[in-house]
Design a protein around this motif. Structure first.
Motif, short mmCIF file in Angstrom:
data_model
loop_
_atom_site.label_atom_id
_atom_site.label_comp_id
_atom_site.label_asym_id
_atom_site.label_seq_id
_atom_site.Cartn_x
_atom_site.Cartn_y
_atom_site.Cartn_z
N GLU A 235 1.05 -1.33 0.07
CA GLU A 235 0.02 -0.02 0.06
C GLU A 235 0.94 1.26 -0.08
O GLU A 235 0.45 2.42 -0.36
CB GLU A 235 -0.87 -0.06 1.37
CG GLU A 235 -0.42 -0.30 2.59
CD GLU A 235 -0.43 -1.55 3.06
OE1 GLU A 235 -0.29 -1.82 4.05
OE2 GLU A 235 -0.34 -2.62 2.11
N LYS A 238 1.25 3.14 -3.54
CA LYS A 238 0.30 3.87 -4.15
C LYS A 238 0.44 5.27 -4.43
O LYS A 238 1.10 6.01 -3.50
CB LYS A 238 -0.98 3.67 -3.45
CG LYS A 238 -2.20 4.29 -4.12
CD LYS A 238 -3.55 3.96 -3.42
CE LYS A 238 -4.69 4.37 -4.15
NZ LYS A 238 -6.05 4.14 -3.27
N ASN A 273 -0.90 -2.81 -5.91
CA ASN A 273 -0.30 -1.62 -6.31
C ASN A 273 1.04 -2.08 -6.96
O ASN A 273 1.23 -1.47 -8.04
CB ASN A 273 0.12 -0.73 -5.27
CG ASN A 273 -0.92 -0.25 -4.40
OD1 ASN A 273 -1.60 0.71 -5.10
ND2 ASN A 273 -1.33 -0.58 -3.08
#
Length: 332
Positions: A235, A238, A273
């Motif tokens: 994450e 991103k 991602n």
């Protein structure tokens, strides 16, 4: 020696392909922590002889590694000569010199003055080889006594050869006797071997492709001094790409490593991602053997697009004759 300029002019010059390597050889020796000594106008043999004398005066045992016969004149209770050989090296102390040549170390220069030495471009007296030279010196004791009483030599041919070449023999002797008094701005304690610069040696040997010598160095990983590999969560990726190039390396999901903006990292696990970044053809990918990486990741369900620059292909284009193009082969 400075006084024998004419003699040195007759010596063949060093081959260009060898002389061009001397600076690199010196750099490698320095990287090993070994002191280099040289002095304009003096032979290396004279510098070695001077250092041997200094060591002898300090009662330091000395071993000279050389196959030159003239080095044997330095052998005494403190100094030995190690002559390299394809089999076992020969270690010369005084008794070994006498065993091999039939004369004491101090008389080595006398027999060489008579029989000559091709390696040093010193011409011998016609008709006088090693056996005759040894016999003459053993009979007369020294070269000087031989020249004074050469008319007492029973063999007419040998007597004539000596008589016709007295000046040449004297010059040979001067050339052969090593200078132990070279003015060197160094003390014995200054010659202590320093710790090797393994980083420099690693660079030299990689550049020269000396793989056997590379294996003798500490582990390459330690030499590279990595800053540590960070594990990043998916994450966190991103929105961090703004058209930058992505460096990626590995041959499986487990070994996949990235570099972005000088930050090297791996992922705790593969998420959406990183899948999006790898499949985005607008994110330029740089790596080593990208084809292998693309096929390997595809087998694990990861698509890689936007292949931009492959260092393995670049290495091949720069030098198609290299034996290998792994990352380790081309890193230096």
């Amino acid at each position: 020696k400075k006084k024998f300029a004419e003699y040195k002019m007759q010596r063949p010059s060093m081959p260009e392909d060898l002389s061009s390597q001397i600076p690199l050889i010196k750099d490698i020796i320095k990287a090993y922590g070994i002191r280099i000594l040289q002095k304009e106008g003096f032979e290396a043999d004279d510098i070695i002889a001077t250092l041997a004398r200094k060591a002898k005066n300090a009662s330091i045992p000395t071993a000279i590694v050389s196959s030159d016969k003239d080095m044997l004149q330095l052998v005494d209770e403190h100094t030995s000569v190690i002559a390299p050989s394809k089999e076992e090296p020969v270690i010369y102390d005084s008794s070994r010199v006498i065993e091999r040549y039939g004369v004491a170390p101090a008389q080595i220069s006398d027999i060489i003055a008579l029989m000559g030495d091709e390696s040093d471009n010193i011409p011998g007296i016609p008709g006088i080889g090693e056996k005759t030279a040894v016999r003459l010196i053993k009979t007369f004791g020294t070269l000087e006594e031989l020249l004074k009483h050469y008319e007492d030599i029973p063999q007419e041919k040998v007597r004539k050869a000596i008589g016709e070449n007295i000046e040449k023999v004297k010059l040979n002797k001067e050339l052969i006797v090593l200078d132990e008094q070279v003015d060197l701005d160094v003390q014995i304690n200054d010659l202590t071997i320093a710790p090797p610069d393994y980083q420099a040696l690693f660079g030299f040997f990689k550049h020269l492709e000396f793989k056997a010598l590379l294996k003798e160095l500490p582990a390459q990983e330690a030499l590279l001094e990595p800053g540590g590999l960070l594990c990043t969560k998916d994450e966190e990726l991103k929105g961090i790409f703004n058209g930058e190039e992505l460096f990626c390396y590995g041959n499986s999901l487990e070994t996949l490593t990235f570099c972005l903006k000088d930050k090297v990292f791996c992922l705790e696990k593969i998420g959406e991602n990183v899948r999006t970044i790898l499949s985005n053809q607008h994110v330029p990918k740089i790596g080593h053997d990208l084809k292998k990486l693309k096929l390997s990741l595809a087998s694990g369900g990861l698509q890689v697009e936007g292949l931009f620059f492959d260092t393995m292909i670049a290495a091949y284009l720069l030098d198609p004759s290299k034996p290998g193009y792994s990352l380790a082969d081309v890193a230096w």
